[in-house]
Enzyme design. Structure first.
Site, PDB file in Angstrom:
ATOM      1  N   SER A  52     -27.047 -16.087   0.065  1.00 41.58           N
ATOM      2  CA  SER A  52     -27.900 -16.033   1.259  1.00 41.58           C
ATOM      3  C   SER A  52     -27.280 -16.717   2.473  1.00 41.58           C
ATOM      4  O   SER A  52     -27.710 -16.474   3.595  1.00 41.58           O
ATOM      5  CB  SER A  52     -29.256 -16.677   0.960  1.00 41.58           C
ATOM      6  OG  SER A  52     -29.082 -18.007   0.508  1.00 41.58           O
ATOM      7  N   ASP A 310     -35.527 -23.058   6.847  1.00 41.00           N
ATOM      8  CA  ASP A 310     -36.519 -23.206   5.779  1.00 41.00           C
ATOM      9  C   ASP A 310     -36.053 -24.289   4.814  1.00 41.00           C
ATOM     10  O   ASP A 310     -35.229 -25.120   5.178  1.00 41.00           O
ATOM     11  CB  ASP A 310     -36.788 -21.851   5.098  1.00 41.00           C
ATOM     12  CG  ASP A 310     -35.542 -21.280   4.422  1.00 41.00           C
ATOM     13  OD1 ASP A 310     -34.551 -22.028   4.245  1.00 41.00           O
ATOM     14  OD2 ASP A 310     -35.549 -20.077   4.076  1.00 41.00           O
ATOM     15  N   HIS A 313     -32.146 -23.093   3.928  1.00 38.17           N
ATOM     16  CA  HIS A 313     -31.206 -22.390   4.800  1.00 38.17           C
ATOM     17  C   HIS A 313     -31.136 -22.969   6.212  1.00 38.17           C
ATOM     18  O   HIS A 313     -32.176 -23.255   6.807  1.00 38.17           O
ATOM     19  CB  HIS A 313     -31.602 -20.908   4.914  1.00 38.17           C
ATOM     20  CG  HIS A 313     -31.647 -20.213   3.599  1.00 38.17           C
ATOM     21  ND1 HIS A 313     -32.825 -19.811   3.010  1.00 38.17           N
ATOM     22  CD2 HIS A 313     -30.661 -19.852   2.755  1.00 38.17           C
ATOM     23  CE1 HIS A 313     -32.549 -19.223   1.864  1.00 38.17           C
ATOM     24  NE2 HIS A 313     -31.247 -19.241   1.671  1.00 38.17           N
TER      25      HIS A 313
END
Ligand SMILES: *[C@@H]1O[C@H](CO)[C@@H](O)[C@H](O)[C@H]1NC(C)=O
Ligand SMILES: *[C@@H]1O[C@H](CO)[C@@H](O)[C@H](O)[C@H]1NC(C)=O
Ligand SMILES: *[C@@H]1O[C@H](CO)[C@@H](O)[C@H](O)[C@H]1NC(C)=O
Ligand SMILES: *[C@@H]1O[C@H](CO)[C@@H](O)[C@H](O)[C@H]1NC(C)=O
Ligand SMILES: *[C@@H]1O[C@H](CO)[C@@H](O)[C@H](O)[C@H]1NC(C)=O
Ligand SMILES: *[C@@H]1O[C@H](CO)[C@@H](O)[C@H](O)[C@H]1NC(C)=O
Length: 335
Positions: A52, A310, A313
């Site tokens: 990610s 978040d 991330h």
């Protein structure tokens, strides 16, 4: 807290460089020339492998938080498959190279000119090993590029003017813990992860890609999901420990490859540990909604003020800061 003022994210960027090339035709096979003294390296393609931290839209919309509001709110203004409010490191690296951010692999059929700047094979949630989420592990991602080479979508010459970015941000360790792996077994598992990374980096390098950039593991104990227990005041030293071991091993791996530069930078942010977007209860995450579609999360007023978006991330501002810190090294290595 000292952390509120200073260092949050120690970024290492290892650059594995196929630095030496066999020189001009006359001396082929006789003399190794350093690329820097020969001609500048002007890469035109970027191939990305990982998770990610570098994914720009490979995960299916039905599964991934990256396709939910409020992801993408800063850029492009709506959810677009990035695990951030905006751009991620892939986008900044592409910008540095002066090319378009490479197309996510799932859209490769669009093809044509769009493949000219490379392909992003990274899938959020994946590791070098399977992490139990049915998304392609890194070996499989590398296999996708090999297939495209077999199909002559990319030539040897294309690869020679390419850069690869590899991100491994710890999903293997999350999966290890989730499946009941013991603390005592962790060092051995870390060794396996980094050994597999070594194999992957060699395979990518052997395909003919000139520069392979690999990120070191970020301090897991400083991610909001770890610091939430101290109201985002303090990093968790225990969770930091395995990171140090991982990065030491990785450094050794990179040092055995052809040539390498290793950069580590500290970044300064006002509220380094605080995420911008968070669930309003322990069960809710950034992006969660109730059965009526009501948001179960809050978003800060200024995403550009927080390093984290978040619980795990970085925000666009965070990635931008990482990029700016690394830019001098990139310049030195590429041009
Ligand atoms: C490795 O890179 C450095 C800096 O670019 C260069 O000075 C050195 O000669 C290179 N070494 C080899 C073995 O290519
Ligand atoms: C990656 O996934 C493939 C396909 O599921 C599997 O065969 C392979 O063993 C996995 N590789 C690693 C290193 O875990
Ligand atoms: C690519 O071609 C090589 C040589 O023909 C073959 O060994 C390999 O299995 C192929 N790989 C993929 C992923 O198609
Ligand atoms: C740090 O993380 C470990 C492992 O997840 C956990 O057991 C421990 O309670 C945490 N410590 C603090 C002070 O939050
Ligand atoms: C965790 O690691 C980061 C980065 O190396 C460092 O800044 C921080 O002080 C460490 N915190 C603890 C509690 O170990
Ligand atoms: C990489 O950086 C670390 C810490 O900054 C240093 O100890 C190490 O010697 C460096 N390794 C190489 C190969 O430059």
């Amino acid at each position: 807290m000292e952390l509120h003022r200073s260092i949050v994210f120690l970024v290492f960027l290892f650059l594995v460089a196929g630095e030496t090339v066999y020189g001009n035709e006359k001396h082929q096979g006789l003399k190794k020339l350093n690329l820097h003294t020969y001609r500048a390296f002007r890469p035109t393609k970027l191939f990305v492998f990982g998770d990610s931290y570098s994914d720009t839209g490979n995960n299916p919309k039905s599964l991934a938080s990256s396709w939910k509001n409020p992801y993408g709110v800063t850029f492009p203004g709506k959810p677009a498959g990035r695990y951030s409010d905006g751009r991620v490191i892939t986008d900044y690296l592409a910008r540095f190279m002066g090319i378009k951010s490479p197309l996510p692999y799932q859209w490769r059929k669009i093809g044509g000119n769009k493949l000219r700047s490379g392909i992003n094979f990274a899938y959020g949630g994946t590791g070098v090993f399977d992490t139990g989420n049915f998304q392609p592990n890194m070996t499989t991602q590398i296999g996708y590029l090999q297939e495209l080479i077999n199909e002559s979508v990319y030539t040897k010459r294309d690869l020679e003017s390419s850069v690869a970015l590899v991100t491994v941000s710890g999903n293997d360790y999350g999966a290890y813990t989730a499946s009941g792996g013991s603390d005592q077994g962790l060092p051995a598992f870390i060794t396996r992860v980094v050994s597999q990374m070594a194999i992957n980096l060699k395979v990518i390098h052997n395909m003919g890609i000139r520069r392979v950039l690999v990120t070191s593991l970020q301090p897991l104990g400083c991610l909001p999901r770890a610091t939430v227990l101290s109201s985002y005041q303090q990093c968790n030293a225990t969770q930091n420990l395995s990171v140090d071991f991982h990065n030491q091993l990785l450094q050794r791996v990179v040092a055995t490859l052809n040539n390498n530069t290793n950069d580590s930078r500290s970044l300064k942010f006002d509220a380094p540990l605080l995420p911008c977007c968070m669930g309003i209860s322990v069960d809710a995450n950034c992006g969660s909604v109730d059965e009526n579609g009501k948001a179960l999360y809050t978003v800060c007023k200024e995403p550009e003020s927080t390093f984290f978006w978040d619980m795990v991330h970085p925000s666009q501002a965070g990635w931008r800061a990482v990029y700016l810190a690394l830019r001098p090294t990139l310049t030195q290595i590429f041009y």
